[in-house]
Design a protein around this motif. Structure first.
Motif, mmCIF file in Angstrom:
data_model
loop_
_atom_site.group_PDB
_atom_site.id
_atom_site.type_symbol
_atom_site.label_atom_id
_atom_site.label_comp_id
_atom_site.label_asym_id
_atom_site.label_seq_id
_atom_site.Cartn_x
_atom_site.Cartn_y
_atom_site.Cartn_z
ATOM 1 N N PHE A 164 50.415 -64.808 83.878
ATOM 2 C CA PHE A 164 50.294 -64.573 82.432
ATOM 3 C C PHE A 164 50.820 -65.786 81.672
ATOM 4 O O PHE A 164 51.607 -66.564 82.224
ATOM 5 N N PRO A 165 50.487 -65.910 80.369
ATOM 6 C CA PRO A 165 51.016 -67.044 79.598
ATOM 7 C C PRO A 165 52.457 -66.809 79.150
ATOM 8 O O PRO A 165 52.779 -66.917 77.974
ATOM 9 N N LEU A 166 53.303 -66.446 80.088
ATOM 10 C CA LEU A 166 54.685 -66.090 79.785
ATOM 11 C C LEU A 166 55.597 -66.948 80.653
ATOM 12 O O LEU A 166 55.342 -67.072 81.853
ATOM 13 N N ASP A 167 56.612 -67.502 80.071
ATOM 14 C CA ASP A 167 57.580 -68.314 80.807
ATOM 15 C C ASP A 167 58.209 -67.456 81.911
ATOM 16 O O ASP A 167 58.894 -66.467 81.617
ATOM 17 N N SER A 208 66.433 -51.518 77.859
ATOM 18 C CA SER A 208 67.378 -50.996 78.843
ATOM 19 C C SER A 208 67.711 -52.031 79.903
ATOM 20 O O SER A 208 68.691 -51.881 80.619
ATOM 21 N N SER A 209 66.859 -53.063 80.037
ATOM 22 C CA SER A 209 67.027 -54.054 81.102
ATOM 23 C C SER A 209 66.466 -55.384 80.658
ATOM 24 O O SER A 209 65.561 -55.433 79.825
ATOM 25 N N LEU A 210 66.983 -56.435 81.289
ATOM 26 C CA LEU A 210 66.407 -57.775 81.116
ATOM 27 C C LEU A 210 65.969 -58.253 82.488
ATOM 28 O O LEU A 210 66.716 -58.120 83.460
ATOM 29 N N ILE A 211 64.772 -58.822 82.557
ATOM 30 C CA ILE A 211 64.299 -59.331 83.845
ATOM 31 C C ILE A 211 63.249 -60.419 83.590
ATOM 32 O O ILE A 211 62.549 -60.379 82.570
ATOM 33 N N SER A 212 63.153 -61.381 84.512
ATOM 34 C CA SER A 212 62.132 -62.429 84.358
ATOM 35 C C SER A 212 60.954 -62.108 85.294
ATOM 36 O O SER A 212 61.097 -61.353 86.262
ATOM 37 N N PHE A 213 59.811 -62.724 85.023
ATOM 38 C CA PHE A 213 58.651 -62.496 85.879
ATOM 39 C C PHE A 213 58.804 -63.149 87.247
ATOM 40 O O PHE A 213 58.215 -62.684 88.226
ATOM 41 N N GLU A 214 59.609 -64.208 87.342
ATOM 42 C CA GLU A 214 59.914 -64.763 88.669
ATOM 43 C C GLU A 214 60.666 -63.705 89.491
ATOM 44 O O GLU A 214 60.385 -63.514 90.682
ATOM 45 N N GLU A 215 61.610 -63.020 88.859
ATOM 46 C CA GLU A 215 62.371 -61.974 89.566
ATOM 47 C C GLU A 215 61.472 -60.785 89.923
ATOM 48 O O GLU A 215 61.589 -60.198 91.005
ATOM 49 N N THR A 224 47.597 -69.625 80.544
ATOM 50 C CA THR A 224 47.531 -70.037 79.137
ATOM 51 C C THR A 224 46.827 -68.955 78.311
ATOM 52 O O THR A 224 46.139 -68.083 78.857
ATOM 53 N N VAL A 225 46.976 -69.064 77.000
ATOM 54 C CA VAL A 225 46.300 -68.123 76.097
ATOM 55 C C VAL A 225 44.782 -68.247 76.276
ATOM 56 O O VAL A 225 44.066 -67.236 76.283
ATOM 57 N N GLY A 273 47.883 -62.774 74.945
ATOM 58 C CA GLY A 273 48.370 -64.113 75.296
ATOM 59 C C GLY A 273 49.373 -64.624 74.272
ATOM 60 O O GLY A 273 50.446 -65.130 74.636
ATOM 61 N N GLU A 274 49.051 -64.472 73.005
ATOM 62 C CA GLU A 274 49.985 -64.966 71.969
ATOM 63 C C GLU A 274 51.271 -64.131 71.953
ATOM 64 O O GLU A 274 52.357 -64.651 71.695
ATOM 65 N N MET A 275 51.126 -62.823 72.251
ATOM 66 C CA MET A 275 52.344 -61.996 72.360
ATOM 67 C C MET A 275 53.256 -62.562 73.455
ATOM 68 O O MET A 275 54.470 -62.667 73.289
ATOM 69 N N MET A 276 52.643 -62.979 74.577
ATOM 70 C CA MET A 276 53.456 -63.497 75.691
ATOM 71 C C MET A 276 54.077 -64.846 75.340
ATOM 72 O O MET A 276 55.202 -65.140 75.746
ATOM 73 N N GLU A 277 53.337 -65.651 74.569
ATOM 74 C CA GLU A 277 53.927 -66.912 74.075
ATOM 75 C C GLU A 277 55.123 -66.601 73.169
ATOM 76 O O GLU A 277 56.154 -67.289 73.222
ATOM 77 N N TYR A 278 54.988 -65.582 72.342
ATOM 78 C CA TYR A 278 56.071 -65.187 71.418
ATOM 79 C C TYR A 278 57.291 -64.692 72.208
ATOM 80 O O TYR A 278 58.436 -65.036 71.902
ATOM 81 N N ILE A 279 57.010 -63.892 73.268
ATOM 82 C CA ILE A 279 58.111 -63.394 74.102
ATOM 83 C C ILE A 279 58.832 -64.575 74.762
ATOM 84 O O ILE A 279 60.062 -64.585 74.892
#
Ligand SMILES: NC(=O)c1ccc[n+]([C@@H]2O[C@H](COP(=O)([O-])OP(=O)(O)OC[C@H]3O[C@@H](n4cnc5c(N)ncnc54)[C@H](OP(=O)(O)O)[C@@H]3O)[C@@H](O)[C@H]2O)c1
Length: 328
Positions: free
Chosen positions: A202-205, A239-246, A265-266, A282-288
């Motif tokens: 996804f276009p998410l860090d 309730s939680s924080l997590i990254s997509f790598e995790e 990418t978007v 895609g833009e939502m994921m860029e914003y996140i």
């Protein structure tokens, strides 16, 4: 002691149903649920439990006013994605040449205004309005994110409320639902590329810690806490924080296969889901990714955003527990 009445918009959906669960056995409270169709199965689930189910449509302002009558608390939510699918909106987009996202944006804002106007008409009995909203992405991204209409529109509803009805605004708390962790087992589940390899892309860090929560389990305790405390709060409902790598690592263990996360990418999202939806997501994921799901540090400070623990709620769904042992 006379019972107080909470009226719940969206009781047949994720967030509203969770709010109903939280108030179902709450002493001193009774529940009224709103659905366009109180005779369907997901409505009957509630009437069978003693909830008063009434027919009302967010597109019909008068029906919402009638449905809110006598309420002491109201939970309001709007559904952007449904507006994308409504045939009349699709037809309007075709006719006017506007992107469907813009038509859905306008429709969601109008539904939110109808909720707010109806809450104002209930002011004689109303103690608390809780609105499910998201942040103003063009503002907090400093003009970078302009296609995250489902965030921006929800904030436009808040602006309308604050400007039109200052007294009602003072009785209001805002609930900001985090990223639904249920997305991880559906639209955002790993995608098979060969027998041994899967990807999530996804276009998410991939290193960004993303706030998540379980909409069906966690909305209720959080909204109940808002209803029971003084208004004027703006709550980050996570309730939680997590990254997509995790997340990819957890899926690797669960599946016993290689699961890699790759940032896309978007433009790629737009090609996979053409017509506006891919670009929106895609833009939502860029914003996140930046400035962040709730608008980043600047928004947290300026809006005075608070955490679940600030309203005394801690026992929520941990995303690692949700994913534990899950297979595709
Ligand atoms: N997916 C995510 O990660 C995420 C994160 C944060 C926020 N959100 C937001 O969550 C919202 C959806 O909430 P949800 O998941 O709780 O809902 P949902 O499960 O999709 O259900 C939609 C609810 O809205 C009601 N509804 C829809 N149109 C209506 C109308 N015209 N009049 C009256 N009621 C209407 C439906 O009731 P009836 O069909 O019974 O009438 C149903 O109860 C979206 O706007 C989305 O942007 C999503």
């Amino acid at each position: 002691m006379a019972s107080k009445l909470i009226t719940i918009v969206g009781i047949t959906g994720n967030q509203g149903a969770s709010v109903a669960d939280a108030f179902l056995h709450e002493a001193g409270w009774k529940i009224r649920g709103i659905s366009r169709d109180p005779s369907k199965e997901s409505s009957k689930v509630w009437s069978n439990k003693g909830v008063e189910m009434v027919a009302a449509d967010l597109d019909d302002a008068e029906s919402i006013k009638t449905a809110f009558k006598g309420s002491n608390a109201i939970f309001g939510v709007t559904d952007f994605w449904q507006q994308i699918r409504v045939p009349a909106n699709q037809a309007k987009a075709k006719e006017t040449g506007q992107p469907i996202n813009v038509v859905a944006f306008d429709a969601e804002i109008q539904q939110g205004k109808n909720i707010v106007d109806a809450a104002e008409a209930t002011k004689d009995t109303l103690d608390t309005l809780v609105l499910s909203v998201l942040t103003d992405s063009p503002k907090w991204s400093h003009g970078k994110i302009t296609w995250n209409y489902h965030f921006e529109g929800k904030w436009k509803i808040v602006e309308y409320l604050e400007k039109s009805y200052p007294a009602l605004y003072k009785k209001t708390s805002l609930f900001q639902p985090a990223f639904f962790m249920t997305n991880l087992e559906s639209q955002m589940a790993p995608h098979k590329v060969s027998d041994d390899e899967y990807i999530i892309s996804f276009p998410l860090d991939g290193n960004k810690q993303v706030p998540m929560y379980h909409p069906r389990h966690d909305t209720g305790p959080l909204v109940k806490a808002l209803v029971k405390s003084s208004p004027g709060k703006n709550l980050m409902g996570y309730s939680s924080l997590i990254s997509f790598e995790e997340i990819a690592e957890i899926w690797s263990k669960n599946l016993g296969k290689s699961v890699k996360y790759q940032r896309s990418t978007v433009d790629v999202m737009d090609k996979i889901m053409p017509g506006g939806v891919g670009k929106e997501l895609g833009e939502m994921m860029e914003y996140i990714s930046s400035p962040g799901y709730f608008g980043g540090e600047e928004a947290v400070k300026e809006l005075g955003l608070i955490e679940p623990k600030d309203v005394g709620v801690s026992d929520l769904t941990e995303v690692r527990d949700f994913l534990k042992g899950r297979t595709l």
